[in-house]
Design a protein around this motif. Sequence first.
Motif, PDB file in Angstrom:
ATOM      1  N   ARG A 107     114.751  29.972  51.584  1.00  0.00           N
ATOM      2  CA  ARG A 107     115.263  29.845  52.953  1.00  0.00           C
ATOM      3  C   ARG A 107     114.927  31.083  53.778  1.00  0.00           C
ATOM      4  N   GLN A 108     115.104  32.257  53.202  1.00  0.00           N
ATOM      5  CA  GLN A 108     114.825  33.497  53.939  1.00  0.00           C
ATOM      6  C   GLN A 108     113.363  33.603  54.344  1.00  0.00           C
ATOM      7  N   ARG A 109     112.492  32.974  53.567  1.00  0.00           N
ATOM      8  CA  ARG A 109     111.060  33.015  53.870  1.00  0.00           C
ATOM      9  C   ARG A 109     110.587  31.794  54.648  1.00  0.00           C
ATOM     10  N   ASN A 110     111.556  31.027  55.129  1.00  0.00           N
ATOM     11  CA  ASN A 110     111.260  29.854  55.972  1.00  0.00           C
ATOM     12  C   ASN A 110     110.349  28.862  55.260  1.00  0.00           C
ATOM     13  N   ILE A 111     110.595  28.651  53.973  1.00  0.00           N
ATOM     14  CA  ILE A 111     109.778  27.735  53.185  1.00  0.00           C
ATOM     15  C   ILE A 111     110.411  26.338  53.111  1.00  0.00           C
ATOM     16  N   ILE A 112     111.716  26.263  53.286  1.00  0.00           N
ATOM     17  CA  ILE A 112     112.418  24.983  53.212  1.00  0.00           C
ATOM     18  C   ILE A 112     112.571  24.387  54.600  1.00  0.00           C
ATOM     19  N   GLY A 113     112.200  23.110  54.727  1.00  0.00           N
ATOM     20  CA  GLY A 113     112.358  22.396  55.985  1.00  0.00           C
ATOM     21  C   GLY A 113     113.609  21.543  55.993  1.00  0.00           C
TER      22      GLY A 113
END
Length: 339
Positions: A107-113
């Motif tokens: 989540r912190q790396r904006n990998i989950i949509g």
Amino acid sequence: MKPRTVPLTMIWLLCWPYVTHGQTSNPDLIAQAKKEGRVTWYTTVSIPESKQFMDMFEKQYPFIKVDLLRSGSGPLVNRTVSEYAAKNYAADVLHGMTSRGGFTVLRQRNIIGRYESPERKFYSAELKDKEGYWSSTFQNTFVLAYNKRNVKPDDVPKTYEDLLKPIWKGRQIINDTDNFEWFDGLLKHWGRDKGMAYFRRLAQQDQIFQRGARGRIQLVAAGEAPLTIGYGPHAQSFVNQGAPIEWVPLEPVVVIINGLCVAQRAPHPAAARLLIDFLLSKTAQMKLREMSRIPSRSDVESDPPRLIKGFKKVVQDIENESMAESIKLFQQTFGLTPG
């Protein structure tokens, strides 16, 4: 001319695929997925099990080829983070990567949509997030499995305190080197002071530490040690096979969630959503039940129901940002070398 009427049975037959697989009702999504033609599924589910779901999905959507990558949660999280850092967006669906702090990292790396699957309405609030980032496909419980030949009925531990008895000292209990969620869940439920006081006493019991959920239960079934702290569904599968093993829920039972997410930069976004809909569907959840898993869907009961009912539970918070601290504390308390 008098209009023709269609028998109700014929209407039912025409609609049968949609009745069986409610997630197929979005024709636009299906049309787009057909153009994409593929979907890449990163999962922690074992190859024999995930292959069955892959075959079921491809049978329902023969125009979509599933590319399956199976590994442990940590390696999959590390791989996905590395791929995103290199702008190599390979994964479409991320499955089982939310444990051991994995969700926070992703989540912190904006990998989950985000994806609000229509199947999510069948899932309780504690088994999905409010914003559509994750849903639970199945659950695992931490229970105490024991060998019925090596443990007398009167000696079977009924509480965590029972594990501290002298009879269980000296390589009598097998624990997992990665039972971090179990440790973290009990620590939060009891409070740090009470929890650490207990775990320090447990550390003095000279446990056997080994990695591998099914392997540890297999060792207990073989009589290599009388007790292990492991997954209830795995223990039940050995019970179903007639192994000399049984299990008891030590309360509170820590329940961990197998999270399902869509990748933020999924190369096949429509097919990814279809796969998520399928894995959350009643059809897939019934298949999980056949595998002695604990389905997360509210209208599919586990078999047997006692896998998840009849005891006090502590459900894992997969968005827990302090898991890294709990992992370090677990390893320090039990004298383990970080893997």
